[in-house]
Scaffold this active site. Structure first.
Site, PDB file in Angstrom:
ATOM      1  N   HIS A  80      46.506  29.749  25.570  1.00 41.69           N
ATOM      2  CA  HIS A  80      45.426  30.335  26.470  1.00 41.69           C
ATOM      3  C   HIS A  80      44.485  29.099  26.722  1.00 41.69           C
ATOM      4  O   HIS A  80      44.131  28.922  27.825  1.00 41.69           O
ATOM      5  CB  HIS A  80      44.845  31.579  25.890  1.00 41.69           C
ATOM      6  CG  HIS A  80      43.865  32.120  26.710  1.00 41.69           C
ATOM      7  ND1 HIS A  80      43.805  33.328  27.486  1.00 41.69           N
ATOM      8  CD2 HIS A  80      42.504  31.509  27.119  1.00 41.69           C
ATOM      9  CE1 HIS A  80      42.752  33.605  28.135  1.00 41.69           C
ATOM     10  NE2 HIS A  80      42.078  32.511  27.910  1.00 41.69           N
ATOM     11  N   GLU A  81      43.960  28.616  25.539  1.00 45.01           N
ATOM     12  CA  GLU A  81      42.717  27.707  25.878  1.00 45.01           C
ATOM     13  C   GLU A  81      43.254  26.255  26.410  1.00 45.01           C
ATOM     14  O   GLU A  81      42.707  25.546  27.296  1.00 45.01           O
ATOM     15  CB  GLU A  81      42.111  27.319  24.238  1.00 45.01           C
ATOM     16  CG  GLU A  81      41.546  28.596  23.781  1.00 45.01           C
ATOM     17  CD  GLU A  81      40.527  29.360  24.491  1.00 45.01           C
ATOM     18  OE1 GLU A  81      39.972  28.912  25.585  1.00 45.01           O
ATOM     19  OE2 GLU A  81      40.521  30.677  24.472  1.00 45.01           O
TER      20      GLU A  81
ATOM     21  N   CYS B 256      39.476  36.961  28.517  1.00 51.88           N
ATOM     22  CA  CYS B 256      38.903  35.665  28.675  1.00 51.88           C
ATOM     23  C   CYS B 256      37.251  35.760  29.246  1.00 51.88           C
ATOM     24  O   CYS B 256      37.013  36.413  29.756  1.00 51.88           O
ATOM     25  CB  CYS B 256      39.773  35.098  29.822  1.00 51.88           C
ATOM     26  SG  CYS B 256      39.148  33.348  30.145  1.00 51.88           S
ATOM     27  N   LEU B 257      36.471  34.810  28.418  1.00 45.89           N
ATOM     28  CA  LEU B 257      35.191  35.022  28.818  1.00 45.89           C
ATOM     29  C   LEU B 257      34.910  34.775  30.309  1.00 45.89           C
ATOM     30  O   LEU B 257      33.889  35.231  30.696  1.00 45.89           O
ATOM     31  CB  LEU B 257      34.371  34.092  27.760  1.00 45.89           C
ATOM     32  CG  LEU B 257      34.422  34.234  26.486  1.00 45.89           C
ATOM     33  CD1 LEU B 257      33.398  33.154  25.813  1.00 45.89           C
ATOM     34  CD2 LEU B 257      33.544  35.453  26.187  1.00 45.89           C
TER      35      LEU B 257
ATOM     36  N   GLY C  72      38.207  31.947  21.303  1.00 48.01           N
ATOM     37  CA  GLY C  72      38.472  30.663  21.702  1.00 48.01           C
ATOM     38  C   GLY C  72      37.649  30.383  22.955  1.00 48.01           C
ATOM     39  O   GLY C  72      37.340  31.148  23.773  1.00 48.01           O
TER      40      GLY C  72
ATOM     41  N   HIS D 274      43.643  26.393  30.008  1.00 46.63           N
ATOM     42  CA  HIS D 274      42.271  26.161  30.747  1.00 46.63           C
ATOM     43  C   HIS D 274      42.108  24.652  31.275  1.00 46.63           C
ATOM     44  O   HIS D 274      41.500  24.481  32.114  1.00 46.63           O
ATOM     45  CB  HIS D 274      41.196  26.669  29.915  1.00 46.63           C
ATOM     46  CG  HIS D 274      40.824  27.943  29.777  1.00 46.63           C
ATOM     47  ND1 HIS D 274      40.468  28.725  31.118  1.00 46.63           N
ATOM     48  CD2 HIS D 274      40.662  29.033  29.020  1.00 46.63           C
ATOM     49  CE1 HIS D 274      40.190  29.857  31.070  1.00 46.63           C
ATOM     50  NE2 HIS D 274      40.326  30.234  29.522  1.00 46.63           N
TER      51      HIS D 274
ATOM     52  N   GLN E 285      35.048  26.213  30.810  1.00 45.16           N
ATOM     53  CA  GLN E 285      34.334  27.379  30.793  1.00 45.16           C
ATOM     54  C   GLN E 285      32.933  27.232  30.689  1.00 45.16           C
ATOM     55  O   GLN E 285      32.138  28.398  30.952  1.00 45.16           O
ATOM     56  CB  GLN E 285      34.870  28.201  29.922  1.00 45.16           C
ATOM     57  CG  GLN E 285      36.229  28.895  29.772  1.00 45.16           C
ATOM     58  CD  GLN E 285      36.944  29.743  28.912  1.00 45.16           C
ATOM     59  OE1 GLN E 285      37.308  29.465  27.927  1.00 45.16           O
ATOM     60  NE2 GLN E 285      36.840  31.008  29.317  1.00 45.16           N
TER      61      GLN E 285
HETATM   62 NI    NI Z   1      40.146  32.094  28.642  1.00 45.39          NI
END
Ligand code: NI
Length: 181
Positions: free
Chosen positions: A138-139, A95-96, A47, A142, A52
């Site tokens: 999670h997304e 997480c990226l 995701g 963000h 991000q």
């Molecule tokens: Ni993340």
């Protein structure tokens, strides 16, 4: 490589910013969604949220069950969690934007999410006790300036951020995850 340069990593104020709803689904949004999916697949993430890649708007892409030959992407515009219940489950999340670390986060195991797709249709996603349930939460976090470390208790968070700084100093790049023991 381009993907890595695209990804906003912590600490960056954009990861702590509440994102604006999308008013109109235009070419910019369609191109951004395609671009985010490319980045997500390239880094083997499941995701990615618009902040991000530095865009402070309510856009998320998710694909929790792709293979080399088959993709199953979801694009969520202005997603909203309408139900979050069920027993809390703790899983290891990556997480990226936090290369090199995994964080144990406890979240409700069942969620229902409403979001527009790229055609503007209002879609409903339900997930229970699986990666999709974790990924949706999670997304969407963000988009509200919340990251996985914000779910930790203060002392744990300090420790994890120290671990993160060490990982970055050791050369961790977006897409790198800690191997869980
Ligand atoms: Ni993340």
């Amino acid at each position: 490589m381009a993907v890595v340069e695209d990804i906003v990593t912590a600490p960056d104020k954009r990861l702590k910013t509440a994102c604006a709803p999308i008013e109109e689904i235009d070419d910019h949004i369609r191109e951004l969604a395609a671009h985010m999916l490319d980045d997500m697949y390239a880094t083997e993430g499941c995701g990615l949220a618009a902040p991000q890649v530095g865009e402070l708007i309510q856009l998320v892409v998710i694909d929790v069950d792709y293979t080399k030959s088959k993709r199953n992407p979801y694009v969520l515009i202005n997603p909203r969690i309408v139900v979050a219940d069920g027993e809390e489950r703790e899983t290891g999340e990556g997480c990226l934007s936090f290369p090199g670390i995994t964080v144990r986060v406890s979240r409700p195991s069942h969620v229902v999410v409403e979001a527009r797709n790229l055609d503007g249709d209002l879609m409903r996603y339900e997930a229970s006790d699986n990666l999709m349930a974790v990924c949706l939460q999670h997304e969407i976090d963000h988009l509200h300036g919340v990251t996985m470390v914000d779910h930790l208790k203060p002392l744990q968070r300090v420790r994890k951020m120290h671990e993160y700084e060490e990982a970055v100093a050791a050369g961790a790049r977006p897409g790198d995850v800690e191997v869980e023991e």
